[in-house]
Scaffold this motif. Structure first.
Motif, PDB file in Angstrom:
ATOM      1  N   VAL A 125       4.057  -5.060  14.167  1.00  0.00           N
ATOM      2  CA  VAL A 125       4.331  -4.183  12.900  1.00  0.00           C
ATOM      3  C   VAL A 125       2.918  -3.352  12.964  1.00  0.00           C
ATOM      4  O   VAL A 125       1.603  -3.817  12.916  1.00  0.00           O
ATOM      5  CB  VAL A 125       4.224  -5.091  11.617  1.00  0.00           C
ATOM      6  N   SER A 126       3.054  -1.915  12.910  1.00  0.00           N
ATOM      7  CA  SER A 126       1.943  -1.020  12.922  1.00  0.00           C
ATOM      8  C   SER A 126       1.741  -0.378  11.901  1.00  0.00           C
ATOM      9  O   SER A 126       2.593   0.539  11.395  1.00  0.00           O
ATOM     10  CB  SER A 126       2.061  -0.236  14.383  1.00  0.00           C
ATOM     11  N   ASP A 127       0.493  -0.189  11.585  1.00  0.00           N
ATOM     12  CA  ASP A 127       0.180   0.659  10.359  1.00  0.00           C
ATOM     13  C   ASP A 127       0.345   2.088  10.908  1.00  0.00           C
ATOM     14  O   ASP A 127       0.080   2.671  11.961  1.00  0.00           O
ATOM     15  CB  ASP A 127      -1.286   0.613  10.110  1.00  0.00           C
ATOM     16  N   ALA A 128       1.103   3.232  10.050  1.00  0.00           N
ATOM     17  CA  ALA A 128       0.988   4.461  10.303  1.00  0.00           C
ATOM     18  C   ALA A 128      -0.052   5.452  10.566  1.00  0.00           C
ATOM     19  O   ALA A 128       0.064   6.151  11.391  1.00  0.00           O
ATOM     20  CB  ALA A 128       1.748   5.033   9.257  1.00  0.00           C
ATOM     21  N   ALA A 129      -1.439   4.853  10.196  1.00  0.00           N
ATOM     22  CA  ALA A 129      -2.437   5.657  10.541  1.00  0.00           C
ATOM     23  C   ALA A 129      -3.151   5.007  11.647  1.00  0.00           C
ATOM     24  O   ALA A 129      -4.323   5.272  11.913  1.00  0.00           O
ATOM     25  CB  ALA A 129      -3.168   5.852   9.256  1.00  0.00           C
ATOM     26  N   ALA A 130      -2.417   4.101  12.452  1.00  0.00           N
ATOM     27  CA  ALA A 130      -3.182   3.593  13.398  1.00  0.00           C
ATOM     28  C   ALA A 130      -3.716   4.630  14.418  1.00  0.00           C
ATOM     29  O   ALA A 130      -3.223   5.585  14.787  1.00  0.00           O
ATOM     30  CB  ALA A 130      -2.216   2.664  14.452  1.00  0.00           C
ATOM     31  N   HIS A 131      -5.050   4.041  15.234  1.00  0.00           N
ATOM     32  CA  HIS A 131      -5.656   4.863  16.248  1.00  0.00           C
ATOM     33  C   HIS A 131      -4.636   5.347  17.468  1.00  0.00           C
ATOM     34  O   HIS A 131      -3.579   4.276  17.587  1.00  0.00           O
ATOM     35  CB  HIS A 131      -6.866   4.348  16.896  1.00  0.00           C
ATOM     36  N   ASP A 151      -2.002   1.072   4.968  1.00  0.00           N
ATOM     37  CA  ASP A 151      -2.429   0.103   3.916  1.00  0.00           C
ATOM     38  C   ASP A 151      -1.404  -0.461   2.985  1.00  0.00           C
ATOM     39  O   ASP A 151      -1.653  -0.975   2.068  1.00  0.00           O
ATOM     40  CB  ASP A 151      -3.485   0.751   3.554  1.00  0.00           C
ATOM     41  N   ASP A 152      -0.017  -0.507   3.605  1.00  0.00           N
ATOM     42  CA  ASP A 152       1.030  -0.992   2.392  1.00  0.00           C
ATOM     43  C   ASP A 152       1.225  -2.475   2.929  1.00  0.00           C
ATOM     44  O   ASP A 152       1.992  -2.715   3.641  1.00  0.00           O
ATOM     45  CB  ASP A 152       2.026  -0.078   2.741  1.00  0.00           C
ATOM     46  N   VAL A 153       0.598  -3.059   2.250  1.00  0.00           N
ATOM     47  CA  VAL A 153       0.679  -4.766   2.414  1.00  0.00           C
ATOM     48  C   VAL A 153       1.880  -5.141   2.088  1.00  0.00           C
ATOM     49  O   VAL A 153       2.557  -5.869   2.847  1.00  0.00           O
ATOM     50  CB  VAL A 153      -0.399  -5.662   1.555  1.00  0.00           C
ATOM     51  N   ALA A 154       2.877  -4.847   1.051  1.00  0.00           N
ATOM     52  CA  ALA A 154       4.023  -5.174   0.689  1.00  0.00           C
ATOM     53  C   ALA A 154       4.931  -4.806   1.840  1.00  0.00           C
ATOM     54  O   ALA A 154       5.922  -5.566   2.223  1.00  0.00           O
ATOM     55  CB  ALA A 154       4.622  -4.511  -0.632  1.00  0.00           C
ATOM     56  N   ALA A 155       4.932  -3.641   2.570  1.00  0.00           N
ATOM     57  CA  ALA A 155       5.565  -3.176   3.389  1.00  0.00           C
ATOM     58  C   ALA A 155       5.578  -3.877   4.781  1.00  0.00           C
ATOM     59  O   ALA A 155       6.394  -4.285   5.363  1.00  0.00           O
ATOM     60  CB  ALA A 155       5.563  -1.598   3.875  1.00  0.00           C
ATOM     61  N   VAL A 156       4.383  -4.429   4.920  1.00  0.00           N
ATOM     62  CA  VAL A 156       4.118  -5.268   6.223  1.00  0.00           C
ATOM     63  C   VAL A 156       4.897  -6.753   5.803  1.00  0.00           C
ATOM     64  O   VAL A 156       5.482  -7.221   6.834  1.00  0.00           O
ATOM     65  CB  VAL A 156       2.671  -5.502   6.486  1.00  0.00           C
ATOM     66  N   ASP A 157       4.680  -7.188   4.665  1.00  0.00           N
ATOM     67  CA  ASP A 157       5.422  -8.390   4.294  1.00  0.00           C
ATOM     68  C   ASP A 157       6.823  -8.311   4.465  1.00  0.00           C
ATOM     69  O   ASP A 157       7.607  -9.271   5.124  1.00  0.00           O
ATOM     70  CB  ASP A 157       4.964  -8.710   2.857  1.00  0.00           C
ATOM     71  N   ALA A 158       7.629  -7.189   3.942  1.00  0.00           N
ATOM     72  CA  ALA A 158       9.051  -7.018   4.021  1.00  0.00           C
ATOM     73  C   ALA A 158       9.348  -7.016   5.605  1.00  0.00           C
ATOM     74  O   ALA A 158      10.409  -7.556   5.850  1.00  0.00           O
ATOM     75  CB  ALA A 158       9.171  -5.732   3.098  1.00  0.00           C
ATOM     76  N   ALA A 159       8.541  -6.373   6.403  1.00  0.00           N
ATOM     77  CA  ALA A 159       8.840  -6.140   7.776  1.00  0.00           C
ATOM     78  C   ALA A 159       8.827  -7.594   8.373  1.00  0.00           C
ATOM     79  O   ALA A 159       9.774  -7.950   9.147  1.00  0.00           O
ATOM     80  CB  ALA A 159       7.891  -5.162   8.478  1.00  0.00           C
ATOM     81  N   VAL A 171      -0.727  -4.921  13.383  1.00  0.00           N
ATOM     82  CA  VAL A 171      -1.939  -4.112  14.058  1.00  0.00           C
ATOM     83  C   VAL A 171      -2.501  -3.101  13.010  1.00  0.00           C
ATOM     84  O   VAL A 171      -1.607  -2.386  12.532  1.00  0.00           O
ATOM     85  CB  VAL A 171      -1.727  -3.556  15.601  1.00  0.00           C
ATOM     86  N   THR A 172      -3.862  -3.245  12.813  1.00  0.00           N
ATOM     87  CA  THR A 172      -4.363  -1.860  12.136  1.00  0.00           C
ATOM     88  C   THR A 172      -5.696  -1.843  12.626  1.00  0.00           C
ATOM     89  O   THR A 172      -6.310  -2.591  13.311  1.00  0.00           O
ATOM     90  CB  THR A 172      -4.247  -2.633  10.486  1.00  0.00           C
ATOM     91  N   GLN A 187      -6.053  -9.212   2.405  1.00  0.00           N
ATOM     92  CA  GLN A 187      -4.461  -9.266   2.073  1.00  0.00           C
ATOM     93  C   GLN A 187      -3.619  -9.146   3.272  1.00  0.00           C
ATOM     94  O   GLN A 187      -2.567 -10.023   3.057  1.00  0.00           O
ATOM     95  CB  GLN A 187      -3.991  -8.154   1.021  1.00  0.00           C
ATOM     96  N   LEU A 188      -4.075  -8.262   4.339  1.00  0.00           N
ATOM     97  CA  LEU A 188      -2.888  -8.497   5.566  1.00  0.00           C
ATOM     98  C   LEU A 188      -2.905  -9.723   6.062  1.00  0.00           C
ATOM     99  O   LEU A 188      -1.867 -10.431   6.575  1.00  0.00           O
ATOM    100  CB  LEU A 188      -3.424  -7.292   6.362  1.00  0.00           C
ATOM    101  N   HIS A 189      -4.231 -10.455   6.203  1.00  0.00           N
ATOM    102  CA  HIS A 189      -4.246 -11.709   6.655  1.00  0.00           C
ATOM    103  C   HIS A 189      -3.639 -12.698   5.977  1.00  0.00           C
ATOM    104  O   HIS A 189      -2.696 -13.607   6.698  1.00  0.00           O
ATOM    105  CB  HIS A 189      -5.610 -12.074   6.879  1.00  0.00           C
ATOM    106  N   ALA A 190      -3.496 -12.746   4.622  1.00  0.00           N
ATOM    107  CA  ALA A 190      -2.719 -13.609   3.757  1.00  0.00           C
ATOM    108  C   ALA A 190      -1.288 -13.504   4.181  1.00  0.00           C
ATOM    109  O   ALA A 190      -0.602 -14.529   4.259  1.00  0.00           O
ATOM    110  CB  ALA A 190      -2.965 -13.351   2.273  1.00  0.00           C
ATOM    111  N   VAL A 191      -0.713 -12.466   4.358  1.00  0.00           N
ATOM    112  CA  VAL A 191       0.535 -12.070   4.568  1.00  0.00           C
ATOM    113  C   VAL A 191       1.034 -12.280   5.898  1.00  0.00           C
ATOM    114  O   VAL A 191       2.083 -12.945   6.115  1.00  0.00           O
ATOM    115  CB  VAL A 191       0.938 -10.415   4.467  1.00  0.00           C
ATOM    116  N   CYS A 192       0.013 -12.338   6.877  1.00  0.00           N
ATOM    117  CA  CYS A 192       0.650 -12.648   8.268  1.00  0.00           C
ATOM    118  C   CYS A 192       0.519 -14.359   8.230  1.00  0.00           C
ATOM    119  O   CYS A 192       1.218 -14.926   8.941  1.00  0.00           O
ATOM    120  CB  CYS A 192      -0.673 -12.192   9.222  1.00  0.00           C
ATOM    121  N   ARG A 193      -0.470 -14.899   7.778  1.00  0.00           N
ATOM    122  CA  ARG A 193      -0.554 -16.317   7.776  1.00  0.00           C
ATOM    123  C   ARG A 193       0.665 -16.812   7.100  1.00  0.00           C
ATOM    124  O   ARG A 193       1.071 -17.741   7.519  1.00  0.00           O
ATOM    125  CB  ARG A 193      -1.709 -16.890   7.075  1.00  0.00           C
TER     126      ARG A 193
END
Length: 387
Positions: A125-131, A151-159, A171-172, A187-193
């Motif tokens: 799951v990659s952030d749209a603004a990734a390098h 930076d859409d944590v909810a979208a990451v969680d859904a994916a 990845v971000t 917040q991203l880490h909480a979703v990942c965990r």
């Protein structure tokens, strides 16, 4: 009847270049002279001003004299020296990570870690603004890729919730390279965990600037040292050298030594670069006030450009049109101030900008000079946009 001669295989390049030129997207190299060349540099990524620090330069020279100009081979053959391992140990200790592995560049570190930890049967799951290095790593990974809004944590969680794959990575960038904003890492880490995913954070623009003593945004977020987080950093920004590194559990670095193609098949980092980075890291550790100086300069530059102060070294001044941005950067250079100019594909369409970078060694006189130049150039750019 004779057939027409085949077209030259590179004939398309001229038309392609013409289209880019018309769109204001043509790029060219501008070699700079040694020293300051009379220019105030607000474009480079030498955030701590260590690339020319005598202690860092002397360390690079000493390493070259002791080990030679090149590492002579890949890290697995002859390209690892005791200097490389010393750098890895001190970098991991400084950032609070269990282990570190040095690559020849930050780009290579990102390619290596993502391709080695994902692969077929995994989800990334990659952030749209990734390098770009992270985007390329995703493309090479052979994993299924889900791109989520910035930076859409909810979208990451859904994916992550919808995945069918056993393994998943998120990845971000910790700090966005174009505008200096910070990612919501806790917040991203909480979703990942919660979802059993690995979080991979590129902290290239955070190391040396963000967090206590410049340990980075990942460390400031309490993530470095977690057993489900891997971070990457570059040695070419705050540490004024060249190269990159992966920080994480020892099991991860061991896996990279076995499987990361950009580690196995690339020539090791030159000893001079390892020596310079190690010396810069020691300066940072001994002078923890430097990151604060960077942020103060960034705030002053933001005030001069009439934009919000960033939480990092990067000050973004959006002008919209790429031609207007190029012209504004050229006008700054004509008056002795070098600034960055970001255009698509580095930034989204319609958001071409000047990118100013703070440096700990910028003086009050430098800031007064920059303020004067920016005021005039941005006023011209604004007037041009109104016409």
């Amino acid at each position: 009847m004779t057939s027409a001669a085949p077209q030259h295989p590179l004939a398309w390049l001229a038309a392609h270049a013409d289209r880019r030129r018309a769109a204001g997207l043509r790029r060219e190299l501008r070699p700079r002279a040694a020293g300051t060349d009379g220019m105030l540099d607000l474009a480079g990524n030498d955030y701590l001003g260590l690339a020319t620090d005598p202690r860092v330069v002397d360390a690079a020279v000493a390493a070259a004299r002791e080990w030679g100009t090149g590492s002579t081979g890949s890290r697995l053959v002859t390209g690892s020296t005791v200097l490389h391992r010393e750098l890895e140990e001190e970098l991991a200790a400084f950032c609070g990570a269990p282990d570190a592995l040095v690559f020849s560049s930050g780009y290579a570190a990102n390619l290596g870690v993502l391709t080695a930890l994902s692969g077929p049967g995994a989800l990334v799951v990659s952030d749209a603004a990734a390098h770009a290095s992270l985007i390329d790593a995703c493309r090479l990974s052979r994993a299924r890729i889900a791109v989520t809004p910035r930076d859409d944590v909810a979208a990451v969680d859904a994916a992550l919730a919808a995945r069918t794959e056993e393994r998943a990575l998120v990845v971000t960038d910790a700090v966005n390279s174009a505008d200096g904003a910070l990612a919501p890492l806790p917040q991203l880490h909480a979703v990942c965990r919660a979802r059993g995913a690995l979080l991979v954070v590129d902290d290239a623009h955070g190391l040396g600037v963000c967090g206590a003593g410049g340990r980075g945004h990942a460390a400031a977020s309490g993530l470095v040292g977690a057993d489900d987080v891997v971070t990457t950093v570059t040695l070419s920004k705050s540490l004024g050298s060249q190269g990159g590194a992966v920080l994480g559990p020892a099991a991860v670095t061991a896996h990279l030594v076995d499987t990361a193609r950009t580690f196995i098949f690339d020539t090791g980092l030159a000893p001079a670069c390892a020596g310079a980075a190690l010396a810069a890291l020691r300066v940072l550790r001994a002078e923890p006030e430097r990151p604060g100086a960077v942020l103060r300069v960034a705030a002053a530059l933001a005030a001069a450009a009439a934009v919000s102060a960033p939480p990092s070294a990067v000050v973004s001044v959006v002008l919209g049109d790429p031609v207007r941005a190029v012209d504004a950067a050229a006008r700054c250079a004509e008056q002795g101030v070098r600034v960055g100019c970001f255009r698509p594909p580095s930034v989204p369409e319609g958001t071409s900008r000047l990118r100013l970078t703070a440096r700990a060694t910028v003086t009050d006189a430098d800031l007064a000079r920059a303020t004067n130049v920016l005021a005039g150039v941005l006023a011209e750019a604004s007037a041009g946009a109104a016409r």
